[in-house]
Design an enzyme around this catalytic site. Structure first.
Site, mmCIF file in Angstrom:
data_model
loop_
_atom_site.group_PDB
_atom_site.id
_atom_site.type_symbol
_atom_site.label_atom_id
_atom_site.label_comp_id
_atom_site.label_asym_id
_atom_site.label_seq_id
_atom_site.Cartn_x
_atom_site.Cartn_y
_atom_site.Cartn_z
ATOM 1 N N GLU A 55 4.211 2.954 -2.756
ATOM 2 C CA GLU A 55 2.819 3.078 -2.325
ATOM 3 C C GLU A 55 2.104 4.297 -2.906
ATOM 4 O OE1 GLU A 55 2.214 2.606 1.887
ATOM 5 O OE2 GLU A 55 3.110 0.612 1.909
ATOM 6 N N GLU A 104 7.484 -4.733 1.734
ATOM 7 C CA GLU A 104 7.200 -4.297 3.108
ATOM 8 C C GLU A 104 6.227 -5.269 3.738
ATOM 9 O OE1 GLU A 104 5.837 -0.278 3.838
ATOM 10 O OE2 GLU A 104 7.265 0.555 2.400
HETATM 11 O O1 IFM Z 1 5.809 3.473 7.541
HETATM 12 C C1 IFM Z 1 5.029 3.138 6.462
HETATM 13 C C2 IFM Z 1 5.837 3.201 5.183
HETATM 14 O O2 IFM Z 1 6.393 4.445 4.986
HETATM 15 C C3 IFM Z 1 4.964 2.863 3.996
HETATM 16 N N1 IFM Z 1 4.270 1.640 4.205
HETATM 17 C C4 IFM Z 1 3.564 1.431 5.441
HETATM 18 C C5 IFM Z 1 4.485 1.744 6.605
HETATM 19 C C6 IFM Z 1 3.725 1.558 7.930
HETATM 20 O O3 IFM Z 1 2.665 2.447 8.004
#
Ligand code: IFM
Length: 464
Positions: free
Chosen positions: A168, A360
């Protein structure tokens, strides 16, 4: 007789994800160096509940128990990240053998239980010692990352074949370097954070080169940006085109877009509209830089949590669909848009033409242990079911989706929100460190066991 709905491929990777600072703890143990998050958490008011990841889920000591739970759920793959300062306390130079040994043992434990490790090199816990040298603004920062990548790859690549470089980019640069909300808490000018973004993209490219040249077994490599997804309000060609066009456009001077972070990596160039919007703030770059950044990758890894509904307005221009009052949201305030797992993978594959891994997806929920000793989280089950049905629809429509990693395997330290947001399939009591599989973990186990067929059942009823 009804046809059985098309299922996910036999090798579909049903997984879950975590990151080092959010679960490991052991922040001051066995020679680990400081990370920018260790320091950020010391700042008054930086973290909503005043906590830190110093202990978090104590996974550093309890990883065996955690991997046993993953096995109980039936995970086929587990995505975790390496703490850079645990491995190289000053970020470069001196290696901390005990730090490397931890990941060595973790990988063995996973493989011993037939869980495929997916290693992310950087999920935000940047070495504080490097931050003191200018961090990602320093012209050498991409070389520092390449050095670190080499140390990890030399140790783990005899068993690990799946790698992600950076998690990210938009979030840690936007929240940490532009808005000051995440570590290292900087509010840089546009010119400066754009320089950071270029250095980070270079670091990604150099790490890919290192993995390719040093991996002991054939490597599959990806990079995991945030998917900023737009979904058409209807299936009309005009609405679909409006969603596609806005998803790949840059109109504002901030990090919240796809193409600034993806086109250089997958297409070898910065997007024209981004160059125009950022104008004189765009850093100087060379053709050689772009060749480094655009090393061939194997998978298109993407983190998708939600999307924004878009339609073609009366004048034909794309516009946001006005959401009704009380639109459904998670405990984090994030909108619930299951179709993002259909349109996101579809639009990304059209543009970047690689197999997709959802690295994710999940939700923060209000979960606690009930009097019956269980953790009931029907909202999460419903959320995951809706999203995964949309992902399956994408597969049915020909999108090559190879895997899905739920965020997160366990409740953990949610950065500036501390422990106030529970994203896990596993409930963690942060006082006792007791783990309890939530109802959603048992439900996910059944989805995995049936390779997705259980998605078509709601409370024992077929929802076809
Ligand atoms: O917890 C975070 C993660 O570290 C990165 N992506 C989003 C998740 C939720 O906010």
């Amino acid at each position: 007789m009804q046809n059985e709905p098309m299922s996910f491929g036999d090798d579909f990777l049903w997984g879950a994800a975590t990151s080092s600072y959010q679960i490991e703890g052991g922040a001051y143990e066995d020679g680990k160096g400081l990370s920018v998050w260790d320091v950020m958490c010391e700042r008054p008011d930086a973290i909503l509940d005043g906590n830190s990841g110093a202990v978090a889920c104590d996974h550093y000591h309890r990883y065996k128990e955690d991997v046993a739970l993953m096995s109980q759920v039936g995970l086929k793959a587990y995505r975790f990240s390496i703490s850079w300062p645990r491995v190289l306390p000053e970020g470069i130079g001196r290696i901390n053998p005990k730090g490397l040994e931890f990941y060595d043992r973790l990988v063995d434990e996973l493989m011993g239980r037939n869980i495929r490790p997916f290693v992310t090199l950087f999920h935000w816990d940047y070495p504080y010692a490097l931050y003191q040298k200018g961090g990602w603004l320093n012209g050498d920062s991409s070389n520092w990352f390449a050095e670190y990548a080499r140390v990890v790859v030399e140790t783990l690549s005899d068993r690990v074949s799946d790698w992600m470089t950076i998690n990210e980019t938009q979030s840690f640069i936007g929240l940490g370097h532009q808005r000051g909300l995440h570590a290292p808490g900087l509010k840089l000018s546009h010119k400066e954070w754009l320089q950071v973004s270029h250095n980070v993209l270079l670091a990604h490219g150099k790490a890919v080169q290192v993995i390719r040249s040093h991996a002991k077994c054939p490597a599959r490599i990806g990079y995991a940006p945030v998917g900023v997804v737009k979904v058409p309000v209807t299936d009309s060609p005009a609405d679909i085109e409006a969603a596609r066009a806005t998803m790949f456009a840059i109109t504002e001077k901030n990090c919240e877009n796809n193409t600034w972070w993806m086109d250089p990596v997958f297409l070898g160039k910065y997007p024209e509209d981004g160059l125009a919007v950022f104008g004189k703030d765009v850093p100087q770059f060379t053709d050689e830089d772009m060749r480094t950044i655009s090393q061939p990758l194997d998978d298109f890894c993407i983190n998708i949590y939600n999307g924004r509904e878009v339609r073609a307005g009366a004048d034909g221009k794309a516009e946001k669909w006005p959401r009704p009052p009380g639109y459904w949201r998670t405990n984090f305030g994030w909108s619930v848009v299951p179709q993002s797992l259909y349109w996101g993978p579809k639009f990304f594959q059209e543009r970047y033409k690689l197999p997709v891994l959802i690295t994710e997806n999940g939700m923060a929920n209000v979960d606690w242990k009930s009097l019956d000793g269980q953790v009931h989280d029907p909202q999460r089950i419903d959320f995951l079911q809706r999203y995964l049905l949309e992902l399956q629809r994408a597969v049915q429509d020909g999108v090559d989706v190879r895997g899905y990693f739920q965020w997160s395997f366990m409740d953990n330290f949610e950065w500036a929100d501390g422990f106030t947001r529970r994203f896990g399939l596993t409930h963690v009591d942060f006082e006792t460190q007791e783990r309890t599989l939530k109802d959603s973990a048992r439900w996910y186990a059944e989805v995995i066991r049936t390779n997705g067929r259980a998605l078509h059942e709601a409370q024992g009823q077929s929802i076809e």
